[in-house]
Design an enzyme around this catalytic site. Sequence first.
Site, PDB file in Angstrom:
ATOM      1  N   ARG A  53       0.827  -1.217   0.000  1.00  0.00           N
ATOM      2  CA  ARG A  53       0.000   0.000   0.000  1.00  0.00           C
ATOM      3  C   ARG A  53       0.857   1.261   0.000  1.00  0.00           C
ATOM      4  O   ARG A  53       0.424   2.318  -0.443  1.00  0.00           O
ATOM      5  CB  ARG A  53      -0.953  -0.012   1.206  1.00  0.00           C
ATOM      6  CG  ARG A  53      -1.832   1.235   1.315  1.00  0.00           C
ATOM      7  CD  ARG A  53      -3.038   1.029   2.214  1.00  0.00           C
ATOM      8  NE  ARG A  53      -2.692   0.436   3.490  1.00  0.00           N
ATOM      9  CZ  ARG A  53      -2.113   1.078   4.511  1.00  0.00           C
ATOM     10  NH1 ARG A  53      -1.816   2.353   4.409  1.00  0.00           N
ATOM     11  NH2 ARG A  53      -1.829   0.443   5.628  1.00  0.00           N
ATOM     12  N   TYR A 105     -18.021  13.807 -16.047  1.00  0.00           N
ATOM     13  CA  TYR A 105     -18.391  12.484 -15.575  1.00  0.00           C
ATOM     14  C   TYR A 105     -19.352  12.624 -14.395  1.00  0.00           C
ATOM     15  O   TYR A 105     -19.078  13.325 -13.419  1.00  0.00           O
ATOM     16  CB  TYR A 105     -17.155  11.678 -15.175  1.00  0.00           C
ATOM     17  CG  TYR A 105     -17.529  10.300 -14.706  1.00  0.00           C
ATOM     18  CD1 TYR A 105     -18.031   9.369 -15.608  1.00  0.00           C
ATOM     19  CD2 TYR A 105     -17.434   9.943 -13.375  1.00  0.00           C
ATOM     20  CE1 TYR A 105     -18.402   8.109 -15.187  1.00  0.00           C
ATOM     21  CE2 TYR A 105     -17.808   8.679 -12.949  1.00  0.00           C
ATOM     22  CZ  TYR A 105     -18.291   7.769 -13.866  1.00  0.00           C
ATOM     23  OH  TYR A 105     -18.683   6.529 -13.441  1.00  0.00           O
ATOM     24  N   ASP A 178      -9.491  15.285 -17.074  1.00  0.00           N
ATOM     25  CA  ASP A 178      -9.947  13.894 -17.183  1.00  0.00           C
ATOM     26  C   ASP A 178      -9.876  13.536 -18.661  1.00  0.00           C
ATOM     27  O   ASP A 178     -10.671  14.015 -19.467  1.00  0.00           O
ATOM     28  CB  ASP A 178     -11.376  13.764 -16.639  1.00  0.00           C
ATOM     29  CG  ASP A 178     -11.864  12.313 -16.638  1.00  0.00           C
ATOM     30  OD1 ASP A 178     -11.348  11.515 -17.444  1.00  0.00           O
ATOM     31  OD2 ASP A 178     -12.772  11.997 -15.840  1.00  0.00           O
ATOM     32  N   LYS A 203     -11.690   1.991 -18.497  1.00  0.00           N
ATOM     33  CA  LYS A 203     -12.193   2.194 -19.852  1.00  0.00           C
ATOM     34  C   LYS A 203     -11.114   1.820 -20.877  1.00  0.00           C
ATOM     35  O   LYS A 203     -10.730   0.680 -20.942  1.00  0.00           O
ATOM     36  CB  LYS A 203     -12.668   3.643 -19.996  1.00  0.00           C
ATOM     37  CG  LYS A 203     -13.520   4.150 -18.806  1.00  0.00           C
ATOM     38  CD  LYS A 203     -14.849   3.451 -18.665  1.00  0.00           C
ATOM     39  CE  LYS A 203     -15.565   3.751 -17.353  1.00  0.00           C
ATOM     40  NZ  LYS A 203     -15.716   5.151 -17.003  1.00  0.00           N
TER      41      LYS A 203
END
Length: 384
Positions: A53, A105, A178, A203
Amino acid sequence: MADEKDQHPATVAARALGAVDAATGAIIPPIHMATTLQRDANYEKPGGRQYIRDEGHAFLQPEAVLAALEGGADALLFSAGMGACTAAFHALAPGDHVVAPDVMYYGLARWLEEFGAHWGLEVDFVPAGDLDALAAAVRPGRTRLVWTETPANPTWTVTDIAAAAEIAHRAGALLGVDSTAATPVHTRPIALGADLVAHSATKYLNGHSDVLAGALVTARDDAVWQRIRRHRYLNGMLPGSVEAWLLLRGMRTLFVRVRQASASAQAIAAHFAGHPAVERVLYPGLADHPGHAVARRQMQDGFGAMLSLCVHGNAEDAIRVAQGCRIFITATSLGGVESLIEHRHSVEPPGNATPANLLRLSVGIEETADLIADLEQALAVLRR
Ligand SMILES: *Cc1c(COP(=O)(O)O)cnc(C)c1O
């Protein structure tokens, strides 16, 4: 690694930076499932890393590939596109002012309203692509982040990245873009002045509708970037190792997938512009799209594989057309090798601004003629 600078990004993507596994000679990297790393003989962390992490050793290769494709200083993978986008805002402080477009979005717009504002960000939405409105909305010294999305879903509104960057920078703010729909194939926002580039890697970057992941790329490894990195670490916003590996694999074919899908989208847009069952085609590659001139300047190799058809009729008619498709799958999301069709108006809450007759298409890599024929036969229901 020096010669990668001279290679076309398509070559960089296909080779995934060409790393060969030193232990075996395998030309494809292994999936690193280990969550923790053994200390070396000096009790030092190998490569400065100790826990997944923290520094995400399983993500280094896909992050390096994406940074190279975007021409950025560094990249970070996240557990979802939303995690990547919101990380940019989480790096800010309560009271900071941000400007975002009114066409963007859906999930991020809701986050800004329901969480960003609640948590103390002052959020102004401005008409997407409108540079005068953006210039009027930024507050010098107070605005920290200007967010844009181009082309923006579902009207594919285009924002001039270079001009938006200039406005943001003059006010002392960063510009975040974006670039999910544009992909590094068509647009390199950092070269145009953007500070941060966000992707829903779910995507096009992955491209096969089987990975949930996000990414941020930065122009500079600076204090803001270090804060985003800390945010990812302390909030646990990382993807799994298998997802990271699949994403690396998916990015190898990014250019062939996106070039093919975008060429198809252009052909579909041209075919259905002026079609008797279609009121309007929204696609930045068409000369009558309001963003066409800017898109021609800042996009290469095509205009993306997303477009919308506004059919002659109401919401029910549009849904009938979607339901009549045999190749286009009626599903949300985008960027996969299979073509999808969605009626956005009925997905969003009542009173939304999306036209009721709009169908959003995510064009895949099927044969172009088959896609056109599928839409032709589906649109025929409107004539009955
Ligand atoms: C899907 C999408 C997101 C959110 O990504 P997830 O991976 O679903 O979290 C953000 N921006 C755009 C443009 C998207 O299409």
